[in-house]
Design a protein around this motif. Structure first.
Motif, PDB file in Angstrom:
ATOM      1  N   LEU A   4      11.089  15.371 -11.360  1.00  0.00           N
ATOM      2  CA  LEU A   4       9.837  14.961 -11.996  1.00  0.00           C
ATOM      3  C   LEU A   4       9.749  13.445 -12.144  1.00  0.00           C
ATOM      4  CD1 LEU A   4       9.549  17.770 -14.678  1.00  0.00           C
ATOM      5  CD2 LEU A   4       7.826  17.267 -12.939  1.00  0.00           C
ATOM      6  N   VAL A   5      10.885  12.804 -12.402  1.00  0.00           N
ATOM      7  CA  VAL A   5      10.901  11.339 -12.496  1.00  0.00           C
ATOM      8  C   VAL A   5      10.482  10.736 -11.153  1.00  0.00           C
ATOM      9  CG1 VAL A   5      12.433   9.331 -12.713  1.00  0.00           C
ATOM     10  CG2 VAL A   5      12.567  11.204 -14.373  1.00  0.00           C
ATOM     11  N   SER A   6      11.028  11.279 -10.060  1.00  0.00           N
ATOM     12  CA  SER A   6      10.656  10.808  -8.730  1.00  0.00           C
ATOM     13  C   SER A   6       9.178  11.071  -8.445  1.00  0.00           C
ATOM     14  CB  SER A   6      11.526  11.507  -7.681  1.00  0.00           C
ATOM     15  OG  SER A   6      11.137  11.141  -6.378  1.00  0.00           O
ATOM     16  N   LEU A   7       8.702  12.261  -8.805  1.00  0.00           N
ATOM     17  CA  LEU A   7       7.305  12.619  -8.559  1.00  0.00           C
ATOM     18  C   LEU A   7       6.349  11.741  -9.359  1.00  0.00           C
ATOM     19  CD1 LEU A   7       6.927  16.515  -8.334  1.00  0.00           C
ATOM     20  CD2 LEU A   7       5.970  14.809  -6.787  1.00  0.00           C
ATOM     21  N   ARG A   8       6.700  11.457 -10.613  1.00  0.00           N
ATOM     22  CA  ARG A   8       5.826  10.642 -11.445  1.00  0.00           C
ATOM     23  C   ARG A   8       5.598   9.276 -10.803  1.00  0.00           C
ATOM     24  NH1 ARG A   8       4.717   6.726 -14.050  1.00  0.00           N
ATOM     25  NH2 ARG A   8       6.619   5.786 -13.227  1.00  0.00           N
ATOM     26  N   ALA A   9       6.686   8.691 -10.263  1.00  0.00           N
ATOM     27  CA  ALA A   9       6.564   7.387  -9.608  1.00  0.00           C
ATOM     28  C   ALA A   9       5.716   7.486  -8.335  1.00  0.00           C
ATOM     29  CB  ALA A   9       7.952   6.843  -9.279  1.00  0.00           C
ATOM     30  N   LEU A  10       5.870   8.566  -7.581  1.00  0.00           N
ATOM     31  CA  LEU A  10       5.083   8.738  -6.355  1.00  0.00           C
ATOM     32  C   LEU A  10       3.606   8.951  -6.674  1.00  0.00           C
ATOM     33  CD1 LEU A  10       7.599  10.952  -4.378  1.00  0.00           C
ATOM     34  CD2 LEU A  10       6.737   8.722  -3.640  1.00  0.00           C
ATOM     35  N   TYR A  11       3.320   9.720  -7.720  1.00  0.00           N
ATOM     36  CA  TYR A  11       1.921   9.907  -8.126  1.00  0.00           C
ATOM     37  C   TYR A  11       1.306   8.590  -8.598  1.00  0.00           C
ATOM     38  CZ  TYR A  11       2.180  15.025  -7.935  1.00  0.00           C
ATOM     39  OH  TYR A  11       2.289  16.326  -7.507  1.00  0.00           O
ATOM     40  N   ALA A  12       2.110   7.751  -9.263  1.00  0.00           N
ATOM     41  CA  ALA A  12       1.615   6.439  -9.690  1.00  0.00           C
ATOM     42  C   ALA A  12       1.271   5.588  -8.480  1.00  0.00           C
ATOM     43  CB  ALA A  12       2.664   5.746 -10.560  1.00  0.00           C
ATOM     44  N   ALA A  13       2.146   5.605  -7.466  1.00  0.00           N
ATOM     45  CA  ALA A  13       1.899   4.831  -6.249  1.00  0.00           C
ATOM     46  C   ALA A  13       0.679   5.348  -5.493  1.00  0.00           C
ATOM     47  CB  ALA A  13       3.135   4.865  -5.345  1.00  0.00           C
ATOM     48  N   ALA A  14       0.443   6.663  -5.557  1.00  0.00           N
ATOM     49  CA  ALA A  14      -0.687   7.274  -4.861  1.00  0.00           C
ATOM     50  C   ALA A  14      -1.977   7.196  -5.672  1.00  0.00           C
ATOM     51  CB  ALA A  14      -0.372   8.738  -4.553  1.00  0.00           C
ATOM     52  N   VAL A  15      -1.923   6.573  -6.862  1.00  0.00           N
ATOM     53  CA  VAL A  15      -3.055   6.463  -7.787  1.00  0.00           C
ATOM     54  C   VAL A  15      -3.628   7.864  -8.067  1.00  0.00           C
ATOM     55  CG1 VAL A  15      -5.122   5.142  -8.367  1.00  0.00           C
ATOM     56  CG2 VAL A  15      -3.538   4.246  -6.661  1.00  0.00           C
ATOM     57  N   LYS A  16      -2.773   8.742  -8.558  1.00  0.00           N
ATOM     58  CA  LYS A  16      -3.166  10.083  -8.986  1.00  0.00           C
ATOM     59  C   LYS A  16      -2.819  10.219 -10.466  1.00  0.00           C
ATOM     60  CE  LYS A  16      -2.818  12.372  -4.501  1.00  0.00           C
ATOM     61  NZ  LYS A  16      -2.290  13.542  -3.746  1.00  0.00           N
ATOM     62  N   PRO A  17      -3.676   9.652 -11.336  1.00  0.00           N
ATOM     63  CA  PRO A  17      -3.315   9.574 -12.765  1.00  0.00           C
ATOM     64  C   PRO A  17      -3.156  10.932 -13.443  1.00  0.00           C
ATOM     65  CG  PRO A  17      -5.592   8.893 -12.391  1.00  0.00           C
ATOM     66  CD  PRO A  17      -4.966   9.013 -11.052  1.00  0.00           C
TER      67      PRO A  17
ATOM     68  N   GLY B  89       0.809  -1.216   0.000  1.00  0.00           N
ATOM     69  CA  GLY B  89       0.000   0.000   0.000  1.00  0.00           C
ATOM     70  C   GLY B  89       0.840   1.262   0.000  1.00  0.00           C
ATOM     71  N   TYR B  90       0.157   2.385   0.086  1.00  0.00           N
ATOM     72  CA  TYR B  90       0.781   3.701   0.014  1.00  0.00           C
ATOM     73  C   TYR B  90       0.653   4.332   1.386  1.00  0.00           C
ATOM     74  CZ  TYR B  90       1.658   8.441  -1.662  1.00  0.00           C
ATOM     75  OH  TYR B  90       2.170   9.697  -1.856  1.00  0.00           O
ATOM     76  N   GLY B  91       1.770   4.450   2.112  1.00  0.00           N
ATOM     77  CA  GLY B  91       1.705   4.829   3.515  1.00  0.00           C
ATOM     78  C   GLY B  91       2.156   6.235   3.810  1.00  0.00           C
ATOM     79  N   ALA B  92       2.319   6.513   5.116  1.00  0.00           N
ATOM     80  CA  ALA B  92       2.639   7.861   5.579  1.00  0.00           C
ATOM     81  C   ALA B  92       3.987   8.347   5.058  1.00  0.00           C
ATOM     82  CB  ALA B  92       2.627   7.880   7.108  1.00  0.00           C
ATOM     83  N   SER B  93       4.970   7.442   4.985  1.00  0.00           N
ATOM     84  CA  SER B  93       6.294   7.863   4.521  1.00  0.00           C
ATOM     85  C   SER B  93       6.242   8.312   3.064  1.00  0.00           C
ATOM     86  CB  SER B  93       7.305   6.733   4.692  1.00  0.00           C
ATOM     87  OG  SER B  93       6.917   5.588   3.963  1.00  0.00           O
ATOM     88  N   GLU B  94       5.444   7.610   2.241  1.00  0.00           N
ATOM     89  CA  GLU B  94       5.306   8.011   0.838  1.00  0.00           C
ATOM     90  C   GLU B  94       4.570   9.340   0.714  1.00  0.00           C
ATOM     91  OE1 GLU B  94       6.083   3.710   0.870  1.00  0.00           O
ATOM     92  OE2 GLU B  94       4.674   4.986   1.940  1.00  0.00           O
ATOM     93  N   GLN B  95       3.559   9.551   1.545  1.00  0.00           N
ATOM     94  CA  GLN B  95       2.833  10.822   1.517  1.00  0.00           C
ATOM     95  C   GLN B  95       3.760  11.977   1.878  1.00  0.00           C
ATOM     96  OE1 GLN B  95      -0.614  10.479   4.049  1.00  0.00           O
ATOM     97  NE2 GLN B  95      -1.288   8.584   3.077  1.00  0.00           N
ATOM     98  N   LYS B  96       4.609  11.765   2.884  1.00  0.00           N
ATOM     99  CA  LYS B  96       5.547  12.810   3.277  1.00  0.00           C
ATOM    100  C   LYS B  96       6.546  13.081   2.167  1.00  0.00           C
ATOM    101  CE  LYS B  96       8.800  14.087   6.946  1.00  0.00           C
ATOM    102  NZ  LYS B  96       9.439  13.646   8.225  1.00  0.00           N
ATOM    103  N   LEU B  97       7.051  12.025   1.553  1.00  0.00           N
ATOM    104  CA  LEU B  97       8.013  12.182   0.467  1.00  0.00           C
ATOM    105  C   LEU B  97       7.383  12.903  -0.726  1.00  0.00           C
ATOM    106  CD1 LEU B  97      10.856  11.587  -0.572  1.00  0.00           C
ATOM    107  CD2 LEU B  97      10.033   9.357  -1.360  1.00  0.00           C
ATOM    108  N   LEU B  98       6.114  12.582  -1.011  1.00  0.00           N
ATOM    109  CA  LEU B  98       5.417  13.247  -2.104  1.00  0.00           C
ATOM    110  C   LEU B  98       5.295  14.742  -1.831  1.00  0.00           C
ATOM    111  CD1 LEU B  98       3.785  13.227  -4.717  1.00  0.00           C
ATOM    112  CD2 LEU B  98       1.795  12.492  -3.419  1.00  0.00           C
TER     113      LEU B  98
END
Length: 292
Positions: free
Chosen positions: A36-49, A5-14
């Motif tokens: 942007l490469v890092s952000l694109r992967a985080l948005y994918a994990a957060a299901v923000k198409p 899943g997508y947890g608190a650490s990923e939300q903070k990093l995003l």
């Protein structure tokens, strides 16, 4: 991006990545491209198409503007990943092949790792067993060459476990996955730990391991995403717990849950579709299968 899943650490990093991007100048630069490469992967994990696609478009623009081989290689990889995210698996395979054939790729094992791994998953989704087995062999060779134990786990345990599952040899599949789970835990790899979680979930459903599945349901219902709830609905219906299955299906039918439009769409539709059919909700099942 794994099943945990997508947890608190990923939300903070995003949030941190978004803040840093807002501080950078808006003109194209290698620094902005990397972020942007890092952000694109985080948005994918957060299901923000929507946000994911916006990042992907800017990555292509910056790479074309910079015109440097490394930037163009990164853009080629991101384009292939976007095809993967959008379930355009044949296009994704072609894109990953271009990455692997790029003369500058040898200096970027991180790009080669993603290209090998997602190319293999794309072939799985296309149902091409012979090509997938060859890709797994190449993945294992690459993992050994670069000393990547996580990719080695996929090549040695998780993909062979999937092949055994497809053959109907559930005990062999479970043995492969259990071995991979132990080795992933020893490595401390969260990414590798996601694969056995998903595989064991499906294997336990088919083998009727009720108590183990109920433990997983508690975790997934807490997450609350459509992907997690569809898995609960499917496995509950498969085991005859129609009350739990219908609870998830009711949320879908009422509009409380929406079907994602990324690579998880097909999985969610198939899980909910089969659950609806098993629960006797034919109209809902028909609509889901038509969408699928």
């Amino acid at each position: 991006e794994s099943a945990g899943g997508y947890g608190a650490s990923e939300q903070k990093l995003l949030r941190l990545n978004e803040d840093v991007l807002s501080w950078l100048p808006g003109d194209p630069s290698p620094e902005r491209l990397r972020l942007l490469v890092s952000l694109r992967a985080l948005y994918a994990a957060a299901v923000k198409p929507r946000e994911r696609r916006r990042c992907a478009a800017e990555i292509q623009h910056i790479a074309a503007t910079l015109g440097k081989p490394e930037a163009l290689l990164q853009a080629r990889l991101e384009s292939a990943i976007e095809a993967w995210e959008g379930c355009r698996y044949a296009e994704a395979v072609a894109g990953f092949d271009l990455c692997l054939a790029d003369d500058h790729a040898w200096a970027r094992p991180d790009i080669l790792s993603k290209a090998h791994f997602l190319r293999t998953l794309s072939l799985v989704r296309l149902g091409n067993l012979a090509a997938t087995q060859e890709a797994v062999r190449k993945l294992g060779e690459f993992a050994a060459d670069v000393g990547d134990p996580v990719l080695g786990l996929y090549a040695d345990c998780f993909f062979p476990g999937g092949f055994a599952h497809m053959r109907g040899d559930l005990q062999s599949a479970l043995a492969h996955v259990a071995r991979g789970a132990v080795e992933a835990a020893e490595l401390g790899s969260r990414h590798a730990s996601g694969a056995p979680f998903v595989q064991r979930f499906h294997l336990r459903a088919f083998m009727g391991e009720w108590e183990a599945l109920q433990t997983m349901w508690v975790h997934w219902l807490r997450g609350g995403s459509a992907q997690q709830r569809s898995a609960v609905a499917w496995s509950a219906a498969l085991l005859g717990d129609m009350a739990t299955a219908n609870e998830q299906l009711d949320q879908l039918a009422s509009g409380e849950l929406s079907i994602p439009d990324d690579r998880m769409r097909m999985i969610v539709l198939s899980h909910f579709g089969e659950a609806a059919a098993l629960a006797g909700r034919i109209d809902l099942a028909e609509r889901l299968y038509q969408d699928l």
